[in-house]
Scaffold this motif. Structure first.
Motif, mmCIF file in Angstrom:
data_model
loop_
_atom_site.group_PDB
_atom_site.id
_atom_site.type_symbol
_atom_site.label_atom_id
_atom_site.label_comp_id
_atom_site.label_asym_id
_atom_site.label_seq_id
_atom_site.Cartn_x
_atom_site.Cartn_y
_atom_site.Cartn_z
ATOM 1 N N ILE A 196 36.667 37.629 47.470
ATOM 2 C CA ILE A 196 37.348 38.423 48.489
ATOM 3 C C ILE A 196 38.456 39.185 47.768
ATOM 4 O O ILE A 196 39.333 38.585 47.148
ATOM 5 C CB ILE A 196 37.971 37.558 49.600
ATOM 6 N N PHE A 197 38.398 40.501 47.835
ATOM 7 C CA PHE A 197 39.423 41.372 47.252
ATOM 8 C C PHE A 197 40.302 41.877 48.394
ATOM 9 O O PHE A 197 39.789 42.375 49.397
ATOM 10 C CB PHE A 197 38.775 42.569 46.553
ATOM 11 N N ARG A 231 46.337 45.416 55.520
ATOM 12 C CA ARG A 231 45.608 44.750 54.435
ATOM 13 C C ARG A 231 44.124 44.815 54.785
ATOM 14 O O ARG A 231 43.740 44.575 55.920
ATOM 15 C CB ARG A 231 46.050 43.305 54.291
ATOM 16 N N VAL A 232 43.323 45.125 53.772
ATOM 17 C CA VAL A 232 41.869 45.166 53.960
ATOM 18 C C VAL A 232 41.249 44.142 53.014
ATOM 19 O O VAL A 232 41.465 44.198 51.802
ATOM 20 C CB VAL A 232 41.294 46.570 53.671
ATOM 21 N N ASN A 233 40.525 43.186 53.606
ATOM 22 C CA ASN A 233 39.773 42.214 52.811
ATOM 23 C C ASN A 233 38.374 42.767 52.606
ATOM 24 O O ASN A 233 37.696 43.123 53.571
ATOM 25 C CB ASN A 233 39.684 40.865 53.526
ATOM 26 N N VAL A 234 37.964 42.849 51.349
ATOM 27 C CA VAL A 234 36.625 43.321 51.000
ATOM 28 C C VAL A 234 35.864 42.128 50.432
ATOM 29 O O VAL A 234 36.291 41.513 49.450
ATOM 30 C CB VAL A 234 36.688 44.474 49.978
ATOM 31 N N TYR A 235 34.754 41.798 51.065
ATOM 32 C CA TYR A 235 33.948 40.648 50.683
ATOM 33 C C TYR A 235 32.805 41.107 49.792
ATOM 34 O O TYR A 235 32.142 42.108 50.091
ATOM 35 C CB TYR A 235 33.386 39.961 51.932
ATOM 36 N N THR A 236 32.589 40.358 48.698
ATOM 37 C CA THR A 236 31.496 40.702 47.793
ATOM 38 C C THR A 236 30.574 39.501 47.615
ATOM 39 O O THR A 236 30.944 38.364 47.911
ATOM 40 C CB THR A 236 32.023 41.127 46.399
ATOM 41 N N ASP A 237 29.360 39.789 47.120
ATOM 42 C CA ASP A 237 28.438 38.712 46.795
ATOM 43 C C ASP A 237 28.671 38.286 45.351
ATOM 44 O O ASP A 237 29.615 38.747 44.702
ATOM 45 C CB ASP A 237 26.992 39.142 47.061
ATOM 46 N N ARG A 238 27.810 37.425 44.829
ATOM 47 C CA ARG A 238 27.985 36.913 43.453
ATOM 48 C C ARG A 238 27.863 38.005 42.390
ATOM 49 O O ARG A 238 28.370 37.868 41.288
ATOM 50 C CB ARG A 238 26.958 35.817 43.174
ATOM 51 N N GLN A 239 27.188 39.088 42.728
ATOM 52 C CA GLN A 239 27.035 40.201 41.788
ATOM 53 C C GLN A 239 28.134 41.255 41.963
ATOM 54 O O GLN A 239 28.035 42.358 41.425
ATOM 55 C CB GLN A 239 25.662 40.866 41.948
ATOM 56 N N GLY A 260 30.937 43.173 53.012
ATOM 57 C CA GLY A 260 31.695 43.201 54.259
ATOM 58 C C GLY A 260 33.135 43.582 54.020
ATOM 59 O O GLY A 260 33.629 43.534 52.887
ATOM 60 N N LEU A 261 33.800 44.009 55.078
ATOM 61 C CA LEU A 261 35.229 44.293 54.999
ATOM 62 C C LEU A 261 35.848 44.150 56.372
ATOM 63 O O LEU A 261 35.184 44.264 57.395
ATOM 64 C CB LEU A 261 35.520 45.665 54.395
ATOM 65 N N ARG A 262 37.135 43.831 56.368
ATOM 66 C CA ARG A 262 37.865 43.632 57.623
ATOM 67 C C ARG A 262 39.331 43.966 57.385
ATOM 68 O O ARG A 262 39.908 43.549 56.395
ATOM 69 C CB ARG A 262 37.728 42.177 58.061
ATOM 70 N N HIS A 263 39.911 44.734 58.308
ATOM 71 C CA HIS A 263 41.331 45.082 58.165
ATOM 72 C C HIS A 263 42.201 44.234 59.081
ATOM 73 O O HIS A 263 41.756 43.768 60.114
ATOM 74 C CB HIS A 263 41.565 46.574 58.430
ATOM 75 N N GLN A 264 43.445 44.061 58.663
ATOM 76 C CA GLN A 264 44.460 43.376 59.452
ATOM 77 C C GLN A 264 45.745 44.168 59.326
ATOM 78 O O GLN A 264 46.110 44.591 58.236
ATOM 79 C CB GLN A 264 44.729 41.966 58.923
ATOM 80 N N GLY A 265 46.426 44.358 60.437
ATOM 81 C CA GLY A 265 47.707 45.047 60.403
ATOM 82 C C GLY A 265 47.714 46.240 61.330
ATOM 83 O O GLY A 265 46.878 46.368 62.224
ATOM 84 N N ALA A 266 48.674 47.109 61.085
ATOM 85 C CA ALA A 266 48.861 48.285 61.930
ATOM 86 C C ALA A 266 47.678 49.230 61.774
ATOM 87 O O ALA A 266 47.302 49.607 60.669
ATOM 88 C CB ALA A 266 50.154 48.990 61.563
ATOM 89 N N ASN A 267 47.092 49.589 62.884
ATOM 90 C CA ASN A 267 45.881 50.402 62.852
ATOM 91 C C ASN A 267 46.107 51.781 62.247
ATOM 92 O O ASN A 267 45.240 52.315 61.579
ATOM 93 C CB ASN A 267 45.287 50.499 64.257
ATOM 94 N N GLY A 268 47.281 52.358 62.485
ATOM 95 C CA GLY A 268 47.568 53.660 61.889
ATOM 96 C C GLY A 268 47.561 53.598 60.371
ATOM 97 O O GLY A 268 47.008 54.464 59.691
ATOM 98 N N ALA A 269 48.165 52.552 59.812
ATOM 99 C CA ALA A 269 48.188 52.379 58.360
ATOM 100 C C ALA A 269 46.791 52.090 57.833
ATOM 101 O O ALA A 269 46.415 52.560 56.748
ATOM 102 C CB ALA A 269 49.156 51.261 57.974
ATOM 103 N N CYS A 270 45.990 51.327 58.594
ATOM 104 C CA CYS A 270 44.619 51.030 58.169
ATOM 105 C C CYS A 270 43.742 52.276 58.214
ATOM 106 O O CYS A 270 42.965 52.535 57.293
ATOM 107 C CB CYS A 270 44.029 49.920 59.032
#
Length: 127
Positions: free
Chosen positions: A55-56, A96-104, A109-119
């Motif tokens: 997770i980045f 903050r945006v979490n970017v999910y990756t596989d083993r490669q 997937g990705l998901r944001h958290q926080g103020a929508n304008g900033a996202c």
């Protein structure tokens, strides 16, 4: 109180934009290497290793300035004096945006958290 209302409008006003942008970016980057995203956004704030992939987390902030009217009243002799002025206030919205990756290290997937304008602003940097 008016300032809180403005913050709520700014934070919620971008709600649909951030969700639409998130979906658009996911469709564009799904299955691509995380390095493609790092080239656009720079190094992530954190990386969390998991058995199924990493997770980045990327961060963004935006500032906005609003003005708040301030009324001052005073009595000078027998006369009442009322003065109104505007006070600028600067606030910072975070995302903050979490970017999910596989083993490669491909984006799954990705998901944001926080103020929508900033996202929304953060997603919009990925053209």
């Amino acid at each position: 109180m008016k300032r809180l209302g403005l913050v709520a409008v700014l934070a919620l006003g971008g709600c649909i934009d951030a969700q639409v942008s998130e979906r658009r970016i996911y469709e564009r980057y799904n299955g691509r290497p995380i390095s493609d995203l790092i080239l656009q956004w720079g190094r992530p704030e954190t990386e969390i290793e998991r058995p199924q992939g990493t997770i980045f987390t990327f961060a963004n902030s935006m500032q906005y300035t609003s003005t708040t009217p301030v009324t001052t009243t005073a009595t000078i002799g027998a006369a009442s004096v009322i003065a109104t002025s505007s006070v600028p206030t600067t606030d910072t919205l975070l995302c903050r945006v979490n970017v999910y990756t596989d083993r490669q290290q491909r984006i799954v997937g990705l998901r944001h958290q926080g103020a929508n304008g900033a996202c929304a602003q953060m997603y919009d940097r990925l053209h």
